[in-house]
Design a protein around this motif. Structure first.
Motif, PDB file in Angstrom:
ATOM      1  N   GLU A   1       0.827  -1.210   0.000  1.00  0.00           N
ATOM      2  CA  GLU A   1       0.000   0.000   0.000  1.00  0.00           C
ATOM      3  C   GLU A   1       0.857   1.254   0.000  1.00  0.00           C
ATOM      4  O   GLU A   1       0.527   2.250  -0.645  1.00  0.00           O
ATOM      5  CB  GLU A   1      -0.936  -0.011   1.212  1.00  0.00           C
ATOM      6  N   GLU A   2       1.972   1.232   0.725  1.00  0.00           N
ATOM      7  CA  GLU A   2       2.848   2.399   0.794  1.00  0.00           C
ATOM      8  C   GLU A   2       3.598   2.634  -0.519  1.00  0.00           C
ATOM      9  O   GLU A   2       3.908   3.767  -0.858  1.00  0.00           O
ATOM     10  CB  GLU A   2       3.856   2.248   1.938  1.00  0.00           C
ATOM     11  N   LEU A   3       3.899   1.578  -1.249  1.00  0.00           N
ATOM     12  CA  LEU A   3       4.621   1.735  -2.508  1.00  0.00           C
ATOM     13  C   LEU A   3       3.763   2.384  -3.581  1.00  0.00           C
ATOM     14  O   LEU A   3       4.278   3.041  -4.480  1.00  0.00           O
ATOM     15  CB  LEU A   3       5.138   0.379  -3.007  1.00  0.00           C
ATOM     16  N   GLY A   4       2.489   2.204  -3.536  1.00  0.00           N
ATOM     17  CA  GLY A   4       1.595   2.845  -4.480  1.00  0.00           C
ATOM     18  C   GLY A   4       1.201   1.933  -5.624  1.00  0.00           C
ATOM     19  O   GLY A   4       1.596   0.761  -5.694  1.00  0.00           O
ATOM     20  N   PRO A   5       0.407   2.487  -6.573  1.00  0.00           N
ATOM     21  CA  PRO A   5      -0.131   1.655  -7.659  1.00  0.00           C
ATOM     22  C   PRO A   5       0.933   1.215  -8.671  1.00  0.00           C
ATOM     23  O   PRO A   5       0.714   0.275  -9.420  1.00  0.00           O
ATOM     24  CB  PRO A   5      -1.170   2.556  -8.322  1.00  0.00           C
ATOM     25  N   GLU A   6       2.092   1.882  -8.697  1.00  0.00           N
ATOM     26  CA  GLU A   6       3.139   1.474  -9.653  1.00  0.00           C
ATOM     27  C   GLU A   6       3.672   0.079  -9.347  1.00  0.00           C
ATOM     28  O   GLU A   6       4.155  -0.628 -10.217  1.00  0.00           O
ATOM     29  CB  GLU A   6       4.314   2.465  -9.641  1.00  0.00           C
ATOM     30  N   PHE A   7       3.598  -0.304  -8.077  1.00  0.00           N
ATOM     31  CA  PHE A   7       4.154  -1.581  -7.646  1.00  0.00           C
ATOM     32  C   PHE A   7       3.063  -2.575  -7.272  1.00  0.00           C
ATOM     33  O   PHE A   7       3.248  -3.397  -6.380  1.00  0.00           O
ATOM     34  CB  PHE A   7       5.093  -1.367  -6.454  1.00  0.00           C
TER      35      PHE A   7
END
Length: 147
Positions: free
Chosen positions: A53-59
């Motif tokens: 969740e912290e890494l975001g939608p790119e990951f």
């Protein structure tokens, strides 16, 4: 987790557990161990989810198993962006080895006749024939690394 434990080792562990904890306390110990393992798995799953969740939608396709170097390299080599599959399919090991052998023996690969012993027997040399005697002044090859 226990893929490499054989049946004899498993029986030995069970007998050892019965001797150490006794038949009265063994079920309680097994429950405590399984509860602890379950809590550790839940904690690690929630930590993985928080990191995603912290890494975001790119990951969103990020897998923690990819952090293993073997898995990462295997995944990158299977990626067709580099064109490695074409290189692998175009590489003929027998042909390359024949060229290296010809270069080492000083033969010209284009002038190799089709009636040579290697091509007549399907790429195999006849090892039963004895080589001719070398001239008197010929010295055997010298390898400095071998002495």
């Amino acid at each position: 987790m226990f893929n490499d434990i054989g049946p004899l080792e498993l029986v030995t562990l069970i007998i050892l557990a019965v001797l150490v904890f006794g038949p009265d306390k063994l079920p309680k110990v097994i429950q405590d161990v399984t509860r602890t393992i379950r809590k550790i798995r839940d904690f690690s799953d929630s930590a993985k989810q928080d990191i995603r969740e912290e890494l975001g939608p790119e990951f969103k396709d990020f897998e923690f198993e990819d952090l293993n170097p073997k898995t990462f390299i295997r995944k990158q080599l299977d990626n067709d962006d580099l064109g490695l599959k074409e290189i692998r399919s175009g590489f003929d090991l027998k042909k390359e080895m024949a060229e290296v052998t010809d270069a080492v023996q000083g033969r010209d690969p284009e002038s190799a006749s089709p009636a040579s012993p290697a091509s007549a027997s399907g790429g195999r040399l006849d090892m039963t024939k004895k080589p001719g005697k070398p001239a008197v002044d010929d010295r055997p090859p010298f390898d400095a690394d071998a002495t």
